[in-house]
Motif scaffolding. Structure first.
Motif: not given
Length: 306
Positions: A1-9, A275-277, A283-287, A295-296
């Protein structure tokens, strides 16, 4: 699973990303087991390429469909940048018509893949606007390379409904000294770190595939997709210089190509774990709030079996 950081961006996404795959082979093979294993909700399927050939924008590698598809599908068209140094006003109509002709599945989105430049931006953006007018009931999306993501003032923001950031093909493929031209996390960070949210809903694409680059007299001669590793282990023809690097010691055929003595081969790998790493860290930087998918590229690679 992807890891997410709250409050980024400034506008973080409200939910984890959904997985999806690019399908890039000419013959449709949806690999249903892999789709199910990763919980993907759709395939982005290349329908054809367009390049400038004999003074005209010509399609090639047209999709062959022999199977049904039980999931959402998005037609993708790859267009070389050279096309937009010449293209006329009928290009969008020709491409829209060919998509409708060659893509047999229902779709609500069309994606265009082109590495445009500042010099072709005006023609390319005009094409995208016209494509949207011709397909008023469809979303139009496009790919964005790392340099286009960072250098927005020079490269512009494409006039589409959404975009996908291509976080691969980052190195100098033409140089033998390059470690891995498919993915280099240090290089990717130089383009993404500290950037404000992209002004379009933005998805993320990461690479899962391998190839071999062949160099002759210091210049790139060939790219071989997923080479035969058994042949490379043949010490009567190839010398292992370092991990993933080889020299041709005896002129020979390899992957249907005739290679000469002293040609050099560098195998490059973008595996699924990497790719998963990468997706987890990027994701937290660009989303942004409109981001939906990782997308793979690409579903048919043997790297999914490792």
């Amino acid at each position: 699973m992807l890891l997410f950081l709250a409050g980024c961006g400034e506008a973080p996404p409200t939910a984890p990303p959904q997985y999806a795959f690019y399908h890039w082979e000419t013959r449709l093979d949806p690999h249903p087991g892999r789709v199910a294993e990763y919980g993907a909700d759709r395939l982005y399927i290349k329908v054809f390429d367009v390049s400038w050939t004999d003074g005209r924008a010509e399609p090639s590698a047209l999709l062959e469909v022999t199977d049904s598809l039980k999931m959402a599908a998005v037609p993708v068209v790859f267009i070389t940048n050279e096309v937009f140094t010449h293209s006329g006003p009928d290009l969008a109509a020709r491409i829209a018509g060919l998509i409708e002709q060659r893509f047999p599945f229902p779709f609500g989105e069309v994606q265009i893949d082109c590495d445009w430049t500042a010099g072709t931006r005006e023609a390319y953006f005009a094409f995208l606007r016209r494509l949207g007018e011709l397909l008023p009931d469809k979303q139009v999306s496009c790919t964005v390379r790392l340099h286009q993501y960072r250098d927005r003032d020079a490269q512009g923001i494409p006039p589409v409904d959404r975009a996908v950031l291509m976080a691969y093909n980052t190195g100098d493929l033409g140089s033998w000294e390059t470690e891995n031209s498919i993915v280099d996390t240090v290089v990717i960070g130089r383009y993404t770190a500290g950037q404000p949210p992209y002004p379009l809903p933005l998805d993320l694409a990461v690479a899962v595939y391998d190839w071999a680059a062949v160099y002759r007299q210091g210049a790139l001669a060939y790219l071989i997709n997923e080479p035969d590793l058994t042949e490379l282990a043949d010490s009567s023809r190839f010398a292992a210089l370092a991990p993933l690097r080889y020299r041709v010691d005896r002129s020979t055929y390899f992957a249907g190509l005739y290679l000469y003595r002293n040609d050099l081969i560098r195998r490059e790998v973008a595996d699924r774990r990497g790719a998963l790493r990468l997706a987890a860290s990027l994701w937290p930087q660009i989303a942004n709030r409109g981001s939906e998918r990782v997308i793979f590229y690409r579903i048919g690679s043997r790297q999914w079996r490792d």
